[in-house]
Design an enzyme around this catalytic site. Structure first.
Site, PDB file in Angstrom:
ATOM      1  N   HIS A  97       0.866  -1.323  -0.031  1.00 36.39           N
ATOM      2  CA  HIS A  97      -0.041   0.058  -0.042  1.00 36.39           C
ATOM      3  C   HIS A  97       0.846   1.319   0.112  1.00 36.39           C
ATOM      4  CE1 HIS A  97      -2.796   3.008   1.147  1.00 36.39           C
ATOM      5  NE2 HIS A  97      -3.734   2.261   0.889  1.00 36.39           N
ATOM      6  N   GLU A 146      -4.161   1.997  -7.327  1.00 37.49           N
ATOM      7  CA  GLU A 146      -4.376   3.069  -6.579  1.00 37.49           C
ATOM      8  C   GLU A 146      -3.405   4.226  -6.891  1.00 37.49           C
ATOM      9  OE1 GLU A 146      -6.538   1.833  -2.723  1.00 37.49           O
ATOM     10  OE2 GLU A 146      -4.469   1.658  -2.523  1.00 37.49           O
TER      11      GLU A 146
HETATM   12  P1  PGA Z   1      -9.554   6.035   0.002  1.00 37.32           P
HETATM   13  O1  PGA Z   1      -8.394   4.966   0.235  1.00 37.32           O
HETATM   14  O2  PGA Z   1     -10.800   5.159  -0.547  1.00 37.32           O
HETATM   15  O3  PGA Z   1      -9.834   6.874   1.441  1.00 37.32           O
HETATM   16  O4  PGA Z   1      -9.113   7.143  -1.128  1.00 37.32           O
HETATM   17  C1  PGA Z   1      -8.233   4.007  -0.398  1.00 37.32           C
HETATM   18  C2  PGA Z   1      -7.019   3.135  -0.092  1.00 37.32           C
HETATM   19  O5  PGA Z   1      -6.091   3.666   0.409  1.00 37.32           O
HETATM   20  O6  PGA Z   1      -6.919   2.053  -0.145  1.00 37.32           O
END
Ligand code: PGA
Length: 220
Positions: A97, A146
């Protein structure tokens, strides 16, 4: 029709009493009939055991995911949560992440070890990347795209671009690809409808049971 994978990442939020309230709220609002998505929660490691018991007691079809795992196997590593400890509690482990990379300096070498530990224990690594060119270790079973600008910003990527990126990823790695970054109930379906997207990684909107449930219902 695909069965989307919807993962709620609670990050470093909630104490035990809030975890209990969240599950009660979810159970009360859980829809009648079959839910067409696979639902997974990723709480802090300390909540995994209690959450698993609460979900079982309420008969909720929700699986668990760890937010992190040790690079080490079982042994003299004070403070660590090993992959073998997670067996029986979770099906999935988040690795890479962007918050772990940024705040804990997790290098590709470290992430590779985490994927190895996860794989060796029979759990599925969900590997997060923010760009299409980033390397992905052997043993990864699911990839989460992401983009950095979208995490916690309220500014999601467009479904079209996320679909394009997922398509590029799949050319090299034939795995399911999730999208994550500011997913809210109103836009969840726009992503799930895209051909190359297999699910969602939801941060902020998973913190309240009603928003998380709205996402689940909107994608079904
Ligand atoms: P968010 O986070 O939906 O608050 O943007 C997503 C993530 O970091 O997995």
């Amino acid at each position: 029709m695909k069965r989307p994978l919807i993962i709620g990442n609670w990050k470093a939020h909630k104490d035990v009493s809030l975890v209990k309230l969240w599950v009660e709220d979810l159970a009360q609002k859980w829809p009648q009939g079959e839910v067409k998505a696979e639902i997974v929660l990723a709480p802090a490691a300390i909540h995994l055991a209690v959450l698993s018991q609460l979900l079982l007691a309420k008969n909720l079809p929700v699986k668990l995911c760890a937010q992190d795992v040790s690079i080490f196997p079982e042994g003299a590593y004070t403070g660590e949560v090993t992959a073998s400890m997670l067996v029986g509690l979770v099906d999935y482990v988040l690795v890479g992440h962007s918050e772990r990379r940024k705040y804990f300096n997790e290098s590709e070498e470290i992430l590779k070890k985490k994927v190895e530990e996860t794989y060796r224990s029979g759990l599925k690594a969900i590997y997060c990347i923010s760009e299409v060119g980033m390397s992905i270790p052997m043993g990864v079973e699911i990839i989460a795209y992401e983009p950095l600008f979208s995490i916690g910003s309220g500014k999601p990527d467009t479904p079209k671009n996320a679909d394009f990126v997922a398509g590029e990823i799949k050319k090299k790695y034939p795995t399911p690809v999730l999208y994550g970054g500011s997913v809210k109930p109103e836009i969840a379906k726009d992503f799930i409808q895209m051909q190359n997207l297999d699910g969602l990684l939801v941060g902020g909107a998973s913190l309240t049971a009603s928003d998380f449930l709205a996402i689940i219902q909107n994608v079904a």
